[in-house]
Write a protein that holds these residues in place. Structure first.
Motif, PDB file in Angstrom:
ATOM      1  N   HIS A  63      41.323  35.702  37.268  1.00  0.00           N
ATOM      2  CA  HIS A  63      40.380  36.560  36.552  1.00  0.00           C
ATOM      3  C   HIS A  63      41.001  36.975  35.230  1.00  0.00           C
TER       4      HIS A  63
ATOM      5  N   SER B 221      34.701  41.352  32.704  1.00  0.00           N
ATOM      6  CA  SER B 221      35.754  40.405  33.036  1.00  0.00           C
ATOM      7  C   SER B 221      35.112  39.091  33.461  1.00  0.00           C
ATOM      8  N   THR B 222      35.928  38.043  33.536  1.00  0.00           N
ATOM      9  CA  THR B 222      35.471  36.771  34.096  1.00  0.00           C
ATOM     10  C   THR B 222      36.363  36.450  35.283  1.00  0.00           C
ATOM     11  N   TRP B 223      35.739  35.937  36.342  1.00  0.00           N
ATOM     12  CA  TRP B 223      36.450  35.615  37.576  1.00  0.00           C
ATOM     13  C   TRP B 223      36.143  34.168  37.925  1.00  0.00           C
TER      14      TRP B 223
ATOM     15  N   TYR C  83      39.436  33.103  45.534  1.00  0.00           N
ATOM     16  CA  TYR C  83      39.926  33.554  44.230  1.00  0.00           C
ATOM     17  C   TYR C  83      40.880  32.528  43.614  1.00  0.00           C
TER      18      TYR C  83
ATOM     19  N   CYS D 163      32.759  30.026  37.795  1.00  0.00           N
ATOM     20  CA  CYS D 163      33.235  31.104  36.938  1.00  0.00           C
ATOM     21  C   CYS D 163      32.080  32.089  36.744  1.00  0.00           C
TER      22      CYS D 163
ATOM     23  N   ALA E  41      40.252  42.071  42.626  1.00  0.00           N
ATOM     24  CA  ALA E  41      39.761  40.731  42.277  1.00  0.00           C
ATOM     25  C   ALA E  41      40.487  39.635  43.059  1.00  0.00           C
TER      26      ALA E  41
END
Length: 151
Positions: free
Chosen positions: A37, A45-47, A34, A61, A28
């Motif tokens: 996360h 998951s959320t990134w 980035y 997001c 991730a």
């Protein structure tokens, strides 16, 4: 749907790739833009990312839902926008060429929806292939020591 796909042959066994891509915490942070996360459970998951969409910088997001863990060859996922109207999907695939060489493929589809969708999608048509290539190469660089890279 804006789409990107990139392949790289690595001089490592397929199990090394699986050990890496089966843990989202390892790859991730390699996604271009980035920020952070959060792992919600084994498959979700959320990134959060920052990226330039045309002349505008956006923080996006995404919810990442793993749709398939197929050891040692495939990790597939769905993407859903949390704060923006995006959706998409992608995968990492490993194919054993021989016991010492594995072909790794990264793929990403993402589409902006809603009123601004057509404008954002025109930017994503070049952004998504570039991001897919950068991510696939970043994962490869983490897997293969500098002295034996052939990207």
């Amino acid at each position: 749907m804006p789409y990107g796909k990139h392949q790289v042959d690595l001089e490592i066994p397929i199990d090394y790739i699986w050990d890496f891509v089966s843990d989202m915490n390892k790859w991730a942070p390699l996604v271009p833009g980035y920020v952070t996360h959060v792992i919600l459970n084994t498959n979700q998951s959320t990134w959060t990312f920052k990226g330039d969409v045309g002349i505008i910088q956006k923080t996006v997001c995404l919810q990442v839902d793993i749709t398939e863990w197929k050891e040692p060859t495939m990790v597939s996922f769905q993407l859903t926008g949390v704060n923006e109207n995006f959706d998409g999907n992608g995968f990492f695939e490993a194919k054993e060429i021989n016991e010492y060489v594995t072909r790794m493929t990264g793929s990403l589809n993402i589409t902006a929806k809603g009123f601004t969708g057509p404008m954002i999608n025109s930017v994503l048509k070049s952004f998504v292939p570039k991001t897919t290539k950068e991510l696939t190469k970043a994962v490869a660089n983490e897997l293969v020591p500098v002295t034996s890279r052939s990207l």
